[in-house]
Design an enzyme around this catalytic site. Structure first.
Site, mmCIF file in Angstrom:
data_model
loop_
_atom_site.group_PDB
_atom_site.id
_atom_site.type_symbol
_atom_site.label_atom_id
_atom_site.label_comp_id
_atom_site.label_asym_id
_atom_site.label_seq_id
_atom_site.Cartn_x
_atom_site.Cartn_y
_atom_site.Cartn_z
ATOM 1 N N LYS A 218 0.804 -1.227 0.000
ATOM 2 C CA LYS A 218 0.000 0.000 0.000
ATOM 3 C C LYS A 218 0.836 1.277 0.000
ATOM 4 O O LYS A 218 2.029 1.268 0.325
ATOM 5 C CB LYS A 218 -0.990 -0.022 1.169
ATOM 6 C CG LYS A 218 -2.181 -0.947 0.839
ATOM 7 C CD LYS A 218 -3.295 -0.894 1.844
ATOM 8 C CE LYS A 218 -4.438 -1.793 1.360
ATOM 9 N NZ LYS A 218 -5.465 -2.001 2.379
ATOM 10 N N ARG A 252 -4.053 -9.903 4.850
ATOM 11 C CA ARG A 252 -4.498 -9.990 3.448
ATOM 12 C C ARG A 252 -3.342 -9.502 2.583
ATOM 13 O O ARG A 252 -2.971 -8.333 2.659
ATOM 14 C CB ARG A 252 -5.744 -9.114 3.283
ATOM 15 C CG ARG A 252 -6.344 -9.095 1.889
ATOM 16 C CD ARG A 252 -7.546 -8.138 1.852
ATOM 17 N NE ARG A 252 -8.170 -8.109 0.551
ATOM 18 C CZ ARG A 252 -7.734 -7.386 -0.476
ATOM 19 N NH1 ARG A 252 -6.661 -6.626 -0.345
ATOM 20 N NH2 ARG A 252 -8.368 -7.414 -1.622
HETATM 21 N N1 HH2 Z 1 -7.615 -3.521 0.867
HETATM 22 C C1 HH2 Z 1 -7.916 -3.528 -0.447
HETATM 23 C C2 HH2 Z 1 -9.066 -4.199 -0.902
HETATM 24 N N2 HH2 Z 1 -9.865 -4.866 -0.047
HETATM 25 N N3 HH2 Z 1 -10.367 -5.583 2.141
HETATM 26 C C3 HH2 Z 1 -10.089 -5.592 3.443
HETATM 27 N N4 HH2 Z 1 -10.877 -6.258 4.304
HETATM 28 N N5 HH2 Z 1 -8.988 -4.939 3.959
HETATM 29 C C4 HH2 Z 1 -8.143 -4.232 3.151
HETATM 30 O O1 HH2 Z 1 -7.171 -3.631 3.671
HETATM 31 C C5 HH2 Z 1 -8.421 -4.203 1.747
HETATM 32 C C6 HH2 Z 1 -9.567 -4.889 1.269
HETATM 33 C C7 HH2 Z 1 -7.039 -2.815 -1.421
HETATM 34 O O2 HH2 Z 1 -6.073 -3.666 -1.960
HETATM 35 P P1 HH2 Z 1 -6.184 -4.395 -3.386
HETATM 36 O O3 HH2 Z 1 -7.314 -5.370 -3.395
HETATM 37 O O4 HH2 Z 1 -4.875 -4.976 -3.725
HETATM 38 O O5 HH2 Z 1 -6.416 -3.211 -4.420
HETATM 39 P P2 HH2 Z 1 -7.677 -2.697 -5.211
HETATM 40 O O6 HH2 Z 1 -8.697 -2.243 -4.214
HETATM 41 O O7 HH2 Z 1 -7.133 -1.580 -6.062
HETATM 42 O O8 HH2 Z 1 -8.223 -3.846 -6.028
#
Ligand code: HH2
Length: 275
Positions: A218, A252
């Site tokens: 992040k 995660r």
């Molecule tokens: N972070 C992201 C997405 N979903 N869900 C939970 N519970 N906690 C988190 O910290 C979280 C989440 C963001 O990361 P990523 O899925 O890699 O990116 P994007 O939202 O751009 O798909």
């Protein structure tokens, strides 16, 4: 969760599977269902305890996707991943209809970054199906959340929010032991807010439910280290280590192989400390 039990006898690793064109670190890589399923299998081989499948990016500035598009991207992948892997699969969505379709396709947990505020029908779907539920804290919406995040005390405010949301979904029929809580690192938080939440993650343990934390690759890591998204593995490792040491039950992550080592090493030390 629908017949699946997570014992939480050790910290677990949740592998991220983004079936999106625009996710911040892996957008477009797994949009093809074949590539997505292959990546899920790889993550399970590397030791993922859970797989989280999402079809809508929540990166700062992201535009929402329609229900039809989210279903189109998600459901074939959830179906095939659930058929091919033995670990529980969760669905990263804020839409009740998408959650229901994913559960029908085999998912056993809903990861709702809006803590069920985006769709009032979500708690009912979770209660009816007996799925697990992640309630995450976010200030604002992904489109606007990084514009001017403000808190009295970020740690207390996040704890109070999660407590209130947990009570609300329990009133709607969700069982307490189906709930996980997440401080929402990077969701409506500046660098100080993110660092404070990780440093004081133990405060959230007073809520009595397992804590899930997403720090992987992040922006706050980039801010501290001055590194691009594809160069944040060690920064992620440090943040995962602190999260686990401060009591996270699930992390995660995108880099399952490396983070399994981090989690197992920290847990070995931690178990010795409490003996
Ligand atoms: N972070 C992201 C997405 N979903 N869900 C939970 N519970 N906690 C988190 O910290 C979280 C989440 C963001 O990361 P990523 O899925 O890699 O990116 P994007 O939202 O751009 O798909």
């Amino acid at each position: 969760m629908r017949g699946r039990r997570l014992a939480f006898d050790r910290p677990m690793v949740m592998g991220v599977l983004n079936v999106t064109p625009d996710s911040f670190s892996d957008g477009g890589r797994y949009l093809d269902p074949g590539a997505a399923v292959k990546h899920a299998l790889e993550m399970v081989d590397e030791g993922a305890d859970l797989i989280d499948v999402g079809a809508e990016s929540s990166r700062p500035g992201a535009e929402p996707v329609t229900e039809a598009e989210e279903l189109r991207r998600l459901i074939p992948v959830v179906q095939e991943v659930c058929r091919r892997v033995s670990v529980p699969v969760s669905v990263d969505t804020t839409k009740a209809a998408v959650a229901r379709a994913a559960i029908d396709a085999g998912a056993v947990m809903v990861n709702d970054i809006s803590a069920c505020l985006a769709d009032p029908a979500m708690p009912e779907v979770v209660a009816e199906t007996g799925a697990g539920l992640v309630l995450m804290h976010m200030q604002g919406t992904p489109r606007t959340m990084q514009q001017a995040p403000r808190y009295g005390s970020v740690v207390d405010d996040v704890r109070d929010f999660l407590h209130t949301r947990m009570q609300a979904v329990m009133q709607a029929g969700v069982a307490a032991d189906h709930i996980l809580l997440d401080p929402g690192i990077g969701f409506g938080k500046n660098l100080d807010h993110n660092l404070a939440l990780l440093a004081r993650l133990d405060v959230l343990q007073s809520l009595g439910r397992p804590i899930l934390v997403g720090v992987s690759r992040k922006a706050f890591i980039g801010e501290v280290l001055g590194r691009r998204t594809d160069d944040r593995l060690m920064g992620t490792a440090a943040a995962v280590a602190v999260a686990v040491f401060r009591g996270a039950g699930v992390v995660r992550v995108h880099d399952v192989n490396a983070m399994q080592d981090v989690v197992r090493m920290v847990y070995a030390i931690q178990s010795r400390a409490s003996r």
